[in-house]
Design an enzyme around this catalytic site. Structure first.
Site, PDB file in Angstrom:
ATOM      1  N   ASP A   1      37.219  36.267  37.981  1.00 28.20           N
ATOM      2  CA  ASP A   1      37.571  37.675  37.890  1.00 28.20           C
ATOM      3  C   ASP A   1      37.914  38.188  39.298  1.00 28.20           C
ATOM      4  OD1 ASP A   1      37.444  40.028  35.757  1.00 28.20           O
ATOM      5  OD2 ASP A   1      36.461  40.804  37.548  1.00 28.20           O
ATOM      6  N   TRP A   2      37.408  39.352  39.726  1.00 29.38           N
ATOM      7  CA  TRP A   2      37.720  39.867  41.055  1.00 29.38           C
ATOM      8  C   TRP A   2      37.193  38.954  42.162  1.00 29.38           C
ATOM      9  CZ3 TRP A   2      41.132  43.086  42.911  1.00 29.38           C
ATOM     10  CH2 TRP A   2      41.638  44.115  42.107  1.00 29.38           C
TER      11      TRP A   2
ATOM     12  N   TRP B   1      34.143  59.519  29.971  1.00 31.06           N
ATOM     13  CA  TRP B   1      33.078  58.727  29.341  1.00 31.06           C
ATOM     14  C   TRP B   1      32.482  57.736  30.334  1.00 31.06           C
ATOM     15  CZ3 TRP B   1      33.735  53.326  28.232  1.00 31.06           C
ATOM     16  CH2 TRP B   1      32.645  52.757  27.585  1.00 31.06           C
TER      17      TRP B   1
ATOM     18  N   ASP C   1      39.861  33.338  26.745  1.00 25.63           N
ATOM     19  CA  ASP C   1      39.981  34.567  27.535  1.00 25.63           C
ATOM     20  C   ASP C   1      41.331  35.234  27.284  1.00 25.63           C
ATOM     21  OD1 ASP C   1      39.809  36.598  29.359  1.00 25.63           O
ATOM     22  OD2 ASP C   1      39.740  35.327  31.131  1.00 25.63           O
TER      23      ASP C   1
ATOM     24  N   HIS D   1      36.170  35.349  28.808  1.00 26.51           N
ATOM     25  CA  HIS D   1      36.397  35.837  30.167  1.00 26.51           C
ATOM     26  C   HIS D   1      35.208  35.571  31.081  1.00 26.51           C
ATOM     27  CE1 HIS D   1      37.994  38.144  33.417  1.00 26.51           C
ATOM     28  NE2 HIS D   1      36.947  38.954  33.419  1.00 26.51           N
TER      29      HIS D   1
END
Length: 307
Positions: free
Chosen positions: A119-120, A172, A257, A285
């Site tokens: 991911d990041w 939210w 993913d 993921h």
């Protein structure tokens, strides 16, 4: 003066399968947490998380790597896990994460690194890898990307960013942002104790919505929309540098993913000299959650083949 939330230590007591003593480095008034297990003179497995997770994500990967003789170092970025959490959303740009990881690597004087990214963690870690290649032995690239002109962002990642910047959804997020359910709901396998899993990923925040600023900010920084805040130029430079990378690279993607697809992972592996590619079935993921042990063993098999 930054406003900072520091999670109380007792928030992390009793987390399943995570017995590791905390370690901390402090600079610029902020404390970074990292797991550090195994002999200090052993080759290093540097394990880098993404959004909205923390070093807990690697709890299934650390034991097999320790057994294979690695020193496992797994930091939490500022805003995540046991690290300090700046409560101002605007503080969070990707360059700050890149620079703090570089500082951790240098202050711990990590050498002979096998860097695992997801991911990041991909942009944050791989930019550091190509900028300090003398410290890197090999790369293990899980479900991630590096921005470049020809990269085709998946519908799932476009939808995630659109939702994160929608004014109703953003309202939210500022009042809730359930991190635990976000991780649990992406699983491609049955979660045996979903309540415990969700609690572990909510533990860093202890009900503080302000403390989730880093988790809110990552989707906002997605590079096609925010090139400066997402470090687009540095990402593209790293992507190009990997095309002539001469050290081992093992691309291992969760096959389920929808965000960073196995098709993209295989395509990317073909662009890196000598890179291997593996798709892990029934892993999504957060592939470390679904198949951490399998990923660790596949990496170790690839390491043995390379020798």
């Amino acid at each position: 003066m930054l406003n900072v939330y520091r999670t109380p230590d007792d928030a992390f007591v009793g987390l399943p399968d995570f017995p590791y003593a905390p370690n901390y480095l402090e600079w610029d008034g902020l404390r970074t947490h990292y797991v550090d297990e195994g002999p200090k003179d052993a080759p290093v497995a540097l394990l880098l998380h993404g959004e909205p997770t923390w070093s807990y994500l690697y709890r299934k990967i650390i034991p097999p790597l320790l057994a294979a003789g690695y020193r496992c170092v797994a930091p939490d970025y500022i805003g995540f896990g046991k690290s300090d959490k700046v409560t101002d959303d605007n503080w969070y740009v990707i360059d700050r994460h890149i620079e703090r990881l570089a500082g951790l690597i240098e202050r711990l004087d990590l050498q002979n690194i096998t860097m695992m990214v997801q991911d990041w963690g991909g942009p944050i870690g791989l930019i550091n890898a190509v900028e300090m290649p003398e410290r890197i032995d090999r790369l293990a690239i899980l479900n991630t990307w590096l921005h470049h002109a020809d990269y085709e962002y998946s519908p799932a990642i476009k939808a995630w960013r659109a939702a994160a910047t929608n004014r109703h959804w953003l309202a939210w997020m500022r009042h809730d942002l359930p991190v635990g359910p976000i991780v649990r709901r992406t699983s491609a396998r049955t979660v045996t104790d979903p309540e415990a899993l969700e609690a572990a990923y909510e533990a860093p925040y202890q009900g503080s919505i302000a403390a989730k600023a880093g988790a809110r900010r990552f989707p906002w920084c997605i590079t096609f929309a925010k090139p400066e805040e997402g470090s687009a130029a540095r990402q593209e430079a790293a992507f190009e540098a990997l095309k002539s990378w001469q050290k081992p690279v093992h691309v291992i993607f969760g096959a389920s993913d929808p965000i960073f697809t196995p098709e993209w992972g295989q395509k990317w592996a073909r662009m890196i000299p000598g890179a291997t590619f593996d798709a892990i079935e029934r892993a999504s993921h957060f592939c470390q959650e679904d198949a951490g042990e399998e990923i660790a063993m596949r990496l170790l098999e690839r390491v043995a083949e390379w020798r």
